[in-house]
Write a protein that holds these residues in place. Structure first.
Motif, PDB file in Angstrom:
ATOM      1  N   LEU A 114       0.843  -1.189   0.000  1.00  0.00           N
ATOM      2  CA  LEU A 114       0.000   0.000   0.000  1.00  0.00           C
ATOM      3  C   LEU A 114       0.879   1.239   0.000  1.00  0.00           C
ATOM      4  O   LEU A 114       1.676   1.452   0.915  1.00  0.00           O
ATOM      5  CB  LEU A 114      -0.909  -0.007   1.230  1.00  0.00           C
ATOM      6  N   VAL A 115       0.746   2.071  -1.043  1.00  0.00           N
ATOM      7  CA  VAL A 115       1.596   3.261  -1.166  1.00  0.00           C
ATOM      8  C   VAL A 115       0.816   4.563  -1.023  1.00  0.00           C
ATOM      9  O   VAL A 115       1.416   5.616  -0.819  1.00  0.00           O
ATOM     10  CB  VAL A 115       2.365   3.254  -2.510  1.00  0.00           C
ATOM     11  N   ALA A 116      -0.517   4.505  -1.154  1.00  0.00           N
ATOM     12  CA  ALA A 116      -1.305   5.740  -1.019  1.00  0.00           C
ATOM     13  C   ALA A 116      -2.749   5.403  -0.697  1.00  0.00           C
ATOM     14  O   ALA A 116      -3.263   4.347  -1.088  1.00  0.00           O
ATOM     15  CB  ALA A 116      -1.242   6.570  -2.300  1.00  0.00           C
ATOM     16  N   TYR A 118      -6.549   7.595  -0.647  1.00  0.00           N
ATOM     17  CA  TYR A 118      -7.198   8.852  -0.994  1.00  0.00           C
ATOM     18  C   TYR A 118      -8.605   8.884  -0.393  1.00  0.00           C
ATOM     19  O   TYR A 118      -9.370   7.929  -0.526  1.00  0.00           O
ATOM     20  CB  TYR A 118      -7.295   9.008  -2.512  1.00  0.00           C
ATOM     21  N   THR A 119      -8.929  10.010   0.241  1.00  0.00           N
ATOM     22  CA  THR A 119     -10.245  10.197   0.848  1.00  0.00           C
ATOM     23  C   THR A 119     -10.775  11.577   0.458  1.00  0.00           C
ATOM     24  O   THR A 119     -10.267  12.211  -0.465  1.00  0.00           O
ATOM     25  CB  THR A 119     -10.166  10.037   2.378  1.00  0.00           C
ATOM     26  N   THR A 120     -11.782  12.045   1.157  1.00  0.00           N
ATOM     27  CA  THR A 120     -12.404  13.322   0.797  1.00  0.00           C
ATOM     28  C   THR A 120     -11.457  14.522   0.827  1.00  0.00           C
ATOM     29  O   THR A 120     -11.570  15.404  -0.025  1.00  0.00           O
ATOM     30  CB  THR A 120     -13.629  13.586   1.691  1.00  0.00           C
ATOM     31  N   PRO A 121     -10.505  14.614   1.774  1.00  0.00           N
ATOM     32  CA  PRO A 121      -9.586  15.757   1.726  1.00  0.00           C
ATOM     33  C   PRO A 121      -8.732  15.788   0.460  1.00  0.00           C
ATOM     34  O   PRO A 121      -8.206  16.844   0.095  1.00  0.00           O
ATOM     35  CB  PRO A 121      -8.717  15.562   2.979  1.00  0.00           C
ATOM     36  N   ASP A 122      -8.603  14.633  -0.218  1.00  0.00           N
ATOM     37  CA  ASP A 122      -7.808  14.564  -1.447  1.00  0.00           C
ATOM     38  C   ASP A 122      -8.628  14.887  -2.692  1.00  0.00           C
ATOM     39  O   ASP A 122      -8.086  14.877  -3.806  1.00  0.00           O
ATOM     40  CB  ASP A 122      -7.196  13.177  -1.588  1.00  0.00           C
ATOM     41  N   GLY A 123      -9.945  15.127  -2.506  1.00  0.00           N
ATOM     42  CA  GLY A 123     -10.783  15.498  -3.639  1.00  0.00           C
ATOM     43  C   GLY A 123     -11.905  14.551  -3.963  1.00  0.00           C
ATOM     44  O   GLY A 123     -12.712  14.830  -4.863  1.00  0.00           O
ATOM     45  N   LEU A 124     -12.012  13.423  -3.247  1.00  0.00           N
ATOM     46  CA  LEU A 124     -13.128  12.505  -3.482  1.00  0.00           C
ATOM     47  C   LEU A 124     -14.414  13.089  -2.895  1.00  0.00           C
ATOM     48  O   LEU A 124     -14.386  13.739  -1.846  1.00  0.00           O
ATOM     49  CB  LEU A 124     -12.848  11.144  -2.847  1.00  0.00           C
ATOM     50  N   PRO A 125     -15.554  12.837  -3.535  1.00  0.00           N
ATOM     51  CA  PRO A 125     -16.808  13.364  -3.018  1.00  0.00           C
ATOM     52  C   PRO A 125     -17.332  12.607  -1.807  1.00  0.00           C
ATOM     53  O   PRO A 125     -18.165  13.114  -1.066  1.00  0.00           O
ATOM     54  CB  PRO A 125     -17.764  13.219  -4.196  1.00  0.00           C
ATOM     55  N   ASN A 126     -16.843  11.368  -1.630  1.00  0.00           N
ATOM     56  CA  ASN A 126     -17.299  10.514  -0.541  1.00  0.00           C
ATOM     57  C   ASN A 126     -16.259   9.417  -0.360  1.00  0.00           C
ATOM     58  O   ASN A 126     -15.590   9.033  -1.317  1.00  0.00           O
ATOM     59  CB  ASN A 126     -18.671   9.921  -0.853  1.00  0.00           C
ATOM     60  N   ALA A 139      -6.633   7.474 -18.371  1.00  0.00           N
ATOM     61  CA  ALA A 139      -7.138   8.196 -17.201  1.00  0.00           C
ATOM     62  C   ALA A 139      -7.952   7.222 -16.347  1.00  0.00           C
ATOM     63  O   ALA A 139      -8.617   6.326 -16.871  1.00  0.00           O
ATOM     64  CB  ALA A 139      -8.002   9.377 -17.615  1.00  0.00           C
ATOM     65  N   MET A 140      -7.889   7.401 -15.036  1.00  0.00           N
ATOM     66  CA  MET A 140      -8.622   6.546 -14.111  1.00  0.00           C
ATOM     67  C   MET A 140      -9.897   7.263 -13.656  1.00  0.00           C
ATOM     68  O   MET A 140      -9.860   8.444 -13.293  1.00  0.00           O
ATOM     69  CB  MET A 140      -7.762   6.202 -12.901  1.00  0.00           C
ATOM     70  N   TRP A 141     -11.013   6.536 -13.697  1.00  0.00           N
ATOM     71  CA  TRP A 141     -12.304   7.051 -13.263  1.00  0.00           C
ATOM     72  C   TRP A 141     -12.792   6.229 -12.066  1.00  0.00           C
ATOM     73  O   TRP A 141     -12.625   5.011 -12.034  1.00  0.00           O
ATOM     74  CB  TRP A 141     -13.332   6.948 -14.380  1.00  0.00           C
ATOM     75  N   PHE A 151      -9.199  10.791 -12.172  1.00  0.00           N
ATOM     76  CA  PHE A 151      -7.852  10.992 -11.640  1.00  0.00           C
ATOM     77  C   PHE A 151      -6.875  11.091 -12.801  1.00  0.00           C
ATOM     78  O   PHE A 151      -6.699  10.156 -13.572  1.00  0.00           O
ATOM     79  CB  PHE A 151      -7.456   9.836 -10.723  1.00  0.00           C
ATOM     80  N   GLU A 152      -6.268  12.252 -12.935  1.00  0.00           N
ATOM     81  CA  GLU A 152      -5.352  12.495 -14.038  1.00  0.00           C
ATOM     82  C   GLU A 152      -4.317  13.507 -13.581  1.00  0.00           C
ATOM     83  O   GLU A 152      -4.653  14.495 -12.931  1.00  0.00           O
ATOM     84  CB  GLU A 152      -6.129  13.021 -15.251  1.00  0.00           C
ATOM     85  N   ASN A 153      -3.045  13.237 -13.911  1.00  0.00           N
ATOM     86  CA  ASN A 153      -1.951  14.130 -13.511  1.00  0.00           C
ATOM     87  C   ASN A 153      -1.929  14.352 -12.002  1.00  0.00           C
ATOM     88  O   ASN A 153      -1.710  15.465 -11.508  1.00  0.00           O
ATOM     89  CB  ASN A 153      -2.055  15.475 -14.244  1.00  0.00           C
ATOM     90  N   ASP A 154      -2.194  13.247 -11.278  1.00  0.00           N
ATOM     91  CA  ASP A 154      -2.136  13.239  -9.804  1.00  0.00           C
ATOM     92  C   ASP A 154      -3.190  14.128  -9.151  1.00  0.00           C
ATOM     93  O   ASP A 154      -3.034  14.532  -7.984  1.00  0.00           O
ATOM     94  CB  ASP A 154      -0.749  13.657  -9.303  1.00  0.00           C
TER      95      ASP A 154
END
Length: 238
Positions: A114-116, A118-126, A139-141, A151-154
């Protein structure tokens, strides 16, 4: 979940473990549990695990997402990789990372570590994420309870009903042969995303059901869609 591996075996995840379809027959997959490294680790129990996601990595190892974690399955053995999250989808990206959509956000693995996260503070809506899709441009959706995220260009770009999306509970993401993205929701219809704009379809537009849980396209240009009312078909041109 259903998954066809590199040997053309169809893996089937159920609420009672794993089954497989090979050589024209269904069979229950019995796995040997690898002893846990820690007392809190999960141990594989045949016909007792609720399987929710399947993915085969380049090494031929099957990643099995559960209502509680991830197991790595190879050579008839099951070893726990992750404990404590309900895993709904698993998919790789163009860089060789493997992503997991969970009830605690998105997890990114590299070399099975596990390297990362991501949750709501990172930009996810939920944090409750259920769907992963990689498009033809790599691109990842991601979809879940709160909307659609790209998710594109970090960085994450998130779309919701306020941006024109049909609904905020995303069940599936699909790209057709023309590169158009289609988004299915839980009983709120289907969205077409093209040139940065959404066009939405519901039962009032002729859909058999506003539930769009999975989308597959055949060679005749028909979308096959699953819902709580069964499976229905609609021509993409319509």
């Amino acid at each position: 979940p259903l998954y066809r591996d590199s040997k053309n075996t169809i893996w089937i995840g159920t609420s009672r473990g794993l089954s497989a379809y090979r050589n024209g027959k269904f069979e229950v997959v019995d796995l040997k549990a690898v002893p846990p490294e820690h007392a809190t680790d999960l141990v594989w129990r045949n016909e007792r695990m609720s399987v929710q996601a399947l993915f085969e990595d380049p090494q031929g190892t099957m990643w099995v997402g559960l209502n509680g974690g991830i197991f790595l399955v190879a050579d008839g053995k099951a070893k726990m990789l992750l404990n404590g999250s309900h895993v709904h989808a698993i998919k790789d990206d163009a860089e060789g990372n493997i992503w997991a959509a969970t009830n605690k956000g998105l997890l990114k693995f590299r070399d099975r570590k596990l390297v990362a996260q991501y949750t709501t503070p990172d930009g996810l809506p939920n944090e409750f994420m259920t769907t992963i899709f990689r498009d033809s441009k790599n691109a990842m959706w991601f979809g879940g309870f709160g909307g659609l995220s790209k998710f594109e260009n970090d960085n994450f770009t998130t779309y919701t009903k306020a941006d024109g999306l049909a609904g905020n509970y995303i069940r599936t993401i699909y790209e057709d042969r023309e590169g158009i993205i289609w988004i299915g929701t839980y009983d709120e219809g289907m969205s077409r995303f093209k040139d940065g704009k959404f066009v939405n379809y519901h039962e009032t537009n002729g859909l058999y059901s506003s539930g769009v849980f999975a989308i597959e396209e055949d060679e005749r240009g028909n979308f096959w869609i699953s819902s709580n009312r069964g499976i229905y078909r609609v021509k993409r041109d319509e």
